[in-house]
Design a protein around this motif. Structure first.
Motif, PDB file in Angstrom:
ATOM      1  N   SER A 455       0.815  -1.032   0.128  1.00  0.00           N
ATOM      2  CA  SER A 455      -0.002  -0.087  -0.030  1.00  0.00           C
ATOM      3  C   SER A 455       0.939   1.294  -0.044  1.00  0.00           C
ATOM      4  N   LYS A 459       1.768   3.026  -3.715  1.00  0.00           N
ATOM      5  CA  LYS A 459       1.021   4.239  -3.787  1.00  0.00           C
ATOM      6  C   LYS A 459       1.198   5.262  -4.892  1.00  0.00           C
ATOM      7  N   GLU A 467       3.782   7.635   6.274  1.00  0.00           N
ATOM      8  CA  GLU A 467       4.132   6.667   5.358  1.00  0.00           C
ATOM      9  C   GLU A 467       5.638   6.635   4.826  1.00  0.00           C
TER      10      GLU A 467
END
Length: 593
Positions: A455, A459, A467
């Motif tokens: 993820s 991305k 993140e």
């Protein structure tokens, strides 16, 4: 003298001696038989004379007792007996030199009858002949005794000679067997690594040949033992300088070098050790194998000896490497292939300043040297290559998950290799080994992304702060993976094979001004390998399309690199990159997606 020749001489001497003894014994037997025959003949001749005297006596009695002349009938038997004995005597004595007047003896009875007062004279004549043949017998016996004494003396002498030969053979074999026993003990001591003083005085060619072979074997075993004691040093760069003095004791060398084959068919000089300082063909020099004669050296063949490099260059093949060796002053060489099974890994080069310095025995020693250090070469090169290529396989999987590009890793490795080679021209700390390791391990720089969630990794937009923190963790993940692998290898073979890989992973996101991660290193605190791969990685990323950005143009990418000089990137590496930006673009196009 050889044992075979010694044996043949003694054999024929013994055979000749025995033949002479047999001949002399046969001669003695013949002489004895002849002597016996002669004695019997003389005895018979004496008996015949005695019979002749007896007959003459009988005739004398008849003549004395008869006054008349009428006694022919009485005389006839005795005259006939005389003649028979005379004939037997003459037949015997005619074969010998007796000085017999046979005519006078034959007519002796008639002479007596004619002159009757001559009886005593006739008897004396016969007695004199008897003495003559007995003197002859005595003379012949004396000669026979002298001959027999000579034969017996000579046979005794020959017997002593045979005893002397047998004694010599015994002493020789006693000495030879003792020497062989000492030699076997010496070999056993050498194999077991014990001291054994060999004291041998050679008497024959074979012993000297064995001693020469034993001396050769001793040198090989001692050399082997010294090599085995000295090979636990680590990488090839550590091993070769330590091995050079040992090899120099065995061979007339002034230069020792190792070169490896790279994946593109280049022969790359890896390590060079020499007594000379002004070397031209140094570590890092590379040449295509088809531009040399090295392709003719096989793993299954013998090492190649060139005892006149100048002639080889002028008449066989002209290559840049051979010209450099000649300009360095070397005249002869041995080249030994370094192989794995039947795969060519590289070459060991041994050189001398003298022409015709090497022979086949030297080539065997050189091959023994390669076989001994081959395991270290495996450790420092082949195993490292296997680990690098295996790890790159996992890195390829990560790249396929992260990017749509397929050649990012090979481009980063090629940029980094080019920059490291150029830097090595002014920085001696950049060895061929480091250049090779940078090329092998540069593809592993982002291997830690295997632990980043898809993820975040995939991305399409900009990452959030949280993140990005997770994304930065890929460096520590990669370090942990490689450290675990490196520790396992160190525990098995006591070698640090992945040090450069760890430097690349840990340093490729550090920045020159200290604002990078994961450790915030600054300036030269960042490893040189990390600084080189950092600029190569960024350059290729700028020119590549990603899920979160479009590809930058070459010009824009170069501008960004320029702006990062001294802040993001090492100034020295940046300046070198910019000087060779055209070569960087050529690599990009060569391995374009």
């Amino acid at each position: 003298m050889s044992i075979k020749k010694f044996f043949l001489i003694n054999f024929f001497l013994g055979l000749a001696t025995i033949t002479v003894i047999i001949s002399l014994f046969s001669l003695y037997k013949i002489d004895s038989a002849n002597k016996e025959d002669f004695q019997q003949s003389i005895r018979q001749a004496t008996r015949n004379i005695n019979y002749m005297i007896s007959n003459l006596n009988s005739i004398n009695l008849i003549v004395s007792e008869n006054q008349s002349m009428e006694y022919d009938d009485q005389l006839a038997p005795y005259l006939e007996g005389y003649r028979e004995n005379y004939l037997a005597y003459s037949l015997i004595t005619a074969a010998y030199e007796t000085g017999t007047d046979f005519k006078a003896l034959e007519l002796l009875p008639e002479y007596f009858l004619e002159k009757r007062n001559t009886y005593r004279e006739c008897v004396d004549i016969l007695a004199n002949h008897s003495r003559k043949i007995n003197d002859l017998l005595e003379e012949r016996n004396s000669q026979s005794e002298r001959s027999t004494d000579a034969i017996i003396t000579f046979i005794l002498f020959l017997g002593i000679f045979i005893f002397f030969l047998v004694t010599i053979l015994y002493m020789f074999f006693r000495s030879f067997s003792g020497n062989i026993e000492n030699m076997v003990g010496h070999v056993k001591a050498l194999v077991e690594g014990n001291e054994f003083k060999l004291q041998i005085k050679s008497h024959c060619t074979e012993e000297r040949q064995i001693l020469n072979k034993l001396d050769e074997l001793e040198k090989k075993l001692m050399f082997q033992q010294q090599l085995l004691k000295s090979t636990d040093f680590g990488t090839l760069e550590d091993i070769l300088p330590e091995m050079y003095p040992l090899l120099k004791k065995q061979l007339p060398i002034e230069r020792l070098g190792v070169a490896f084959m790279d994946s593109s068919g280049n022969v790359v000089a890896e390590t060079v050790v020499s007594d000379e300082n002004n070397l031209l063909l140094t570590a890092g020099f590379s040449e295509r194998i088809e531009q040399t004669t090295l392709g003719s050296i096989s793993c299954t063949g013998d090492p190649r000896i060139i005892n006149d490099i100048e002639y080889h260059f002028e008449n066989v093949h002209k290559s840049s490497s051979t010209l450099m060796i000649l300009e360095e002053g070397f005249k002869s060489s041995i080249t030994v292939p370094i192989c794995t099974e039947n795969s060519l890994l590289g070459f060991l080069f041994i050189s001398s300043r003298k022409k015709y310095a090497f022979d086949q025995n030297d080539a065997k020693i050189a091959k023994q040297f390669v076989n001994t250090i081959k395991s270290e070469i495996y450790n420092s090169y082949l195993l490292q290559e296997i680990v690098a290529k295996t790890a790159k396989t996992f890195a390829d999987l990560v790249e396929k998950k992260d990017f749509e590009t397929g050649n990012h890793l090979i481009r980063v490795a090629s940029y980094s290799q080019f920059l490291a080679k150029e830097l090595s021209k002014s920085n001696p700390a950049i060895t061929p080994k480091l250049i090779r390791e940078i090329y092998w391990f540069a593809p592993l720089h982002d291997i830690g992304k295997v632990g980043i969630p898809d993820s975040i990794l995939l991305k399409p937009g900009k990452l959030t702060d949280d993140e990005f923190i997770i994304m930065k963790g890929h460096v520590n993940i990669g370090i942990q993976v490689l450290e675990n692998m490196n520790n396992i290898l160190k525990g098995r073979i006591n070698l640090d094979l992945l040090g450069t890989a760890l430097d690349i992973i840990a340093g490729h996101h550090e920045k020159w001004d200290g604002s990078g991660y994961p450790y915030g290193l600054k300036g030269e605190e960042i490893s040189l390998a990390g600084r080189i791969v950092a600029i190569a990685d960024v350059f290729d990323a700028l020119m590549s399309e990603r899920s979160y950005k479009k590809a930058f143009s070459f010009e824009d990418s170069i501008e960004i690199i320029k702006k990062g000089r001294g802040s993001h990137f090492c100034p020295t590496v940046t300046d070198l990159f910019l000087r060779h930006k055209d070569e960087m673009l050529a690599i990009r196009r060569k391995y374009d997606d």
